[in-house]
Design a protein around this motif. Structure first.
Motif, PDB file in Angstrom:
ATOM      1  N   LEU A   1       0.833  -1.206   0.000  1.00  0.00           N
ATOM      2  CA  LEU A   1       0.000   0.000   0.000  1.00  0.00           C
ATOM      3  C   LEU A   1       0.866   1.254   0.000  1.00  0.00           C
ATOM      4  O   LEU A   1       0.566   2.228  -0.704  1.00  0.00           O
ATOM      5  N   LEU A   2       1.938   1.253   0.784  1.00  0.00           N
ATOM      6  CA  LEU A   2       2.855   2.400   0.792  1.00  0.00           C
ATOM      7  C   LEU A   2       3.492   2.597  -0.582  1.00  0.00           C
ATOM      8  O   LEU A   2       3.670   3.737  -1.027  1.00  0.00           O
ATOM      9  N   ASP A   3       3.809   1.511  -1.262  1.00  0.00           N
ATOM     10  CA  ASP A   3       4.386   1.613  -2.592  1.00  0.00           C
ATOM     11  C   ASP A   3       3.376   2.226  -3.570  1.00  0.00           C
ATOM     12  O   ASP A   3       3.734   3.069  -4.398  1.00  0.00           O
ATOM     13  N   ARG A   4       2.124   1.841  -3.443  1.00  0.00           N
ATOM     14  CA  ARG A   4       1.083   2.418  -4.300  1.00  0.00           C
ATOM     15  C   ARG A   4       0.883   3.908  -3.986  1.00  0.00           C
ATOM     16  O   ARG A   4       0.715   4.714  -4.894  1.00  0.00           O
TER      17      ARG A   4
ATOM     18  N   GLY B   1       2.030   1.753  10.706  1.00  0.00           N
ATOM     19  CA  GLY B   1       2.214   1.702   9.253  1.00  0.00           C
ATOM     20  C   GLY B   1       1.063   2.383   8.531  1.00  0.00           C
ATOM     21  O   GLY B   1       1.268   3.082   7.538  1.00  0.00           O
ATOM     22  N   GLY B   2      -0.136   2.205   9.055  1.00  0.00           N
ATOM     23  CA  GLY B   2      -1.298   2.878   8.489  1.00  0.00           C
ATOM     24  C   GLY B   2      -1.213   4.387   8.615  1.00  0.00           C
ATOM     25  O   GLY B   2      -1.649   5.125   7.727  1.00  0.00           O
ATOM     26  N   LEU B   3      -0.629   4.857   9.718  1.00  0.00           N
ATOM     27  CA  LEU B   3      -0.457   6.303   9.894  1.00  0.00           C
ATOM     28  C   LEU B   3       0.515   6.870   8.860  1.00  0.00           C
ATOM     29  O   LEU B   3       0.318   7.975   8.348  1.00  0.00           O
TER      30      LEU B   3
ATOM     31  N   PRO C   1      -6.138   9.243  -4.746  1.00  0.00           N
ATOM     32  CA  PRO C   1      -5.315   8.128  -4.273  1.00  0.00           C
ATOM     33  C   PRO C   1      -5.665   6.818  -4.968  1.00  0.00           C
ATOM     34  O   PRO C   1      -6.745   6.668  -5.535  1.00  0.00           O
ATOM     35  N   ASP C   2      -4.743   5.888  -4.896  1.00  0.00           N
ATOM     36  CA  ASP C   2      -4.984   4.526  -5.339  1.00  0.00           C
ATOM     37  C   ASP C   2      -6.228   4.013  -4.596  1.00  0.00           C
ATOM     38  O   ASP C   2      -6.383   4.262  -3.396  1.00  0.00           O
ATOM     39  N   PRO C   3      -7.135   3.303  -5.264  1.00  0.00           N
ATOM     40  CA  PRO C   3      -8.369   2.845  -4.609  1.00  0.00           C
ATOM     41  C   PRO C   3      -8.136   1.985  -3.360  1.00  0.00           C
ATOM     42  O   PRO C   3      -8.850   2.128  -2.365  1.00  0.00           O
ATOM     43  N   GLU C   4      -7.159   1.099  -3.397  1.00  0.00           N
ATOM     44  CA  GLU C   4      -6.919   0.258  -2.219  1.00  0.00           C
ATOM     45  C   GLU C   4      -6.287   1.057  -1.084  1.00  0.00           C
ATOM     46  O   GLU C   4      -6.560   0.807   0.081  1.00  0.00           O
ATOM     47  N   VAL C   5      -5.458   2.031  -1.428  1.00  0.00           N
ATOM     48  CA  VAL C   5      -4.898   2.930  -0.424  1.00  0.00           C
ATOM     49  C   VAL C   5      -6.032   3.735   0.199  1.00  0.00           C
ATOM     50  O   VAL C   5      -6.115   3.877   1.427  1.00  0.00           O
ATOM     51  N   PHE C   6      -6.929   4.244  -0.634  1.00  0.00           N
ATOM     52  CA  PHE C   6      -8.081   4.998  -0.120  1.00  0.00           C
ATOM     53  C   PHE C   6      -8.872   4.169   0.881  1.00  0.00           C
ATOM     54  O   PHE C   6      -9.226   4.642   1.956  1.00  0.00           O
ATOM     55  N   THR C   7      -9.162   2.930   0.536  1.00  0.00           N
ATOM     56  CA  THR C   7      -9.946   2.063   1.419  1.00  0.00           C
ATOM     57  C   THR C   7      -9.266   1.891   2.769  1.00  0.00           C
ATOM     58  O   THR C   7      -9.910   1.992   3.819  1.00  0.00           O
ATOM     59  N   GLU C   8      -7.971   1.670   2.756  1.00  0.00           N
ATOM     60  CA  GLU C   8      -7.225   1.493   4.008  1.00  0.00           C
ATOM     61  C   GLU C   8      -7.187   2.783   4.820  1.00  0.00           C
ATOM     62  O   GLU C   8      -7.389   2.771   6.039  1.00  0.00           O
TER      63      GLU C   8
END
Length: 184
Positions: free
Chosen positions: A6-9, A107-109, A131-138
């Motif tokens: 997720l961080l990479d995205r 990590g989420g922060l 944002p990337d959709p999966e990043v947004f969800t998280e």
């Protein structure tokens, strides 16, 4: 999904915004009232550097934000190190350094800062950002879980009302206390 992925995205979406910031943009205001573009760039880079330490269960120091005159070169390198640090075995397990919080939350922060502050920088410099959709969800799930505590810790401001036709990302920005349609 692993936090490092997720961080990479998030990094993939952040770097083009940061690379487009020009010298004339540095004194522009941002949706973060306490920061102009230059100060927010320093803050975000400091977060990226310190969260590498937290991934390794080392203590981080957020007591002051240094100035990074070489920010243009450091963002690609330091965000790559952040992704690498959170991808190491055990990074997302246990308690993360001085934050004394579960590593997955920490990590989420990092993911939240890399997403929300890049959006702030994009708005301040007239760029679009989604944002990337999966990043947004998280990030949305983290904001929902951490909302009251984040307000108490002055990480977020009190939520503001989003316009009726707001996008999901605009609603997320409003939940962090930002005007989702802020402009300079």
């Amino acid at each position: 999904m692993k936090i490092s992925v997720l961080l990479d995205r998030a990094r993939d979406h952040a770097l083009p915004v940061i690379a487009t910031i020009g010298d004339d943009d540095l004194t522009q205001p941002t949706p973060c009232a306490d920061y102009d573009v230059r100060a927010l760039l320093d803050h975000l880079l400091h977060v990226v550097v310190e969260f590498q330490k937290l991934a390794a269960k080392q203590d981080a120091d957020f007591s002051h934000t240094p100035s990074y005159p070489d920010w243009r070169e450091r963002y690609p390198a330091e965000t790559a190190k952040l992704v690498e640090a959170w991808g190491r075995p055990g990074a997302d397990e246990g308690i993360a350094g001085t934050m004394n919080m579960p590593a997955p939350v920490v990590g989420g922060l990092a993911l939240l800062d890399l997403t929300i502050h890049v959006s702030d920088l994009a708005k301040a410099t007239g760029q679009s950002f989604e944002p990337d959709p999966e990043v947004f969800t998280e990030v949305a799930a983290l904001v929902e879980r951490m909302g009251p505590m984040a307000i108490e810790m002055n990480v977020f401001r009190a939520p503001v009302e989003a316009p009726a036709d707001a996008t999901p990302f605009e609603r997320l920005l409003a939940a962090t206390g930002r005007d989702p349609r802020w402009s300079a």
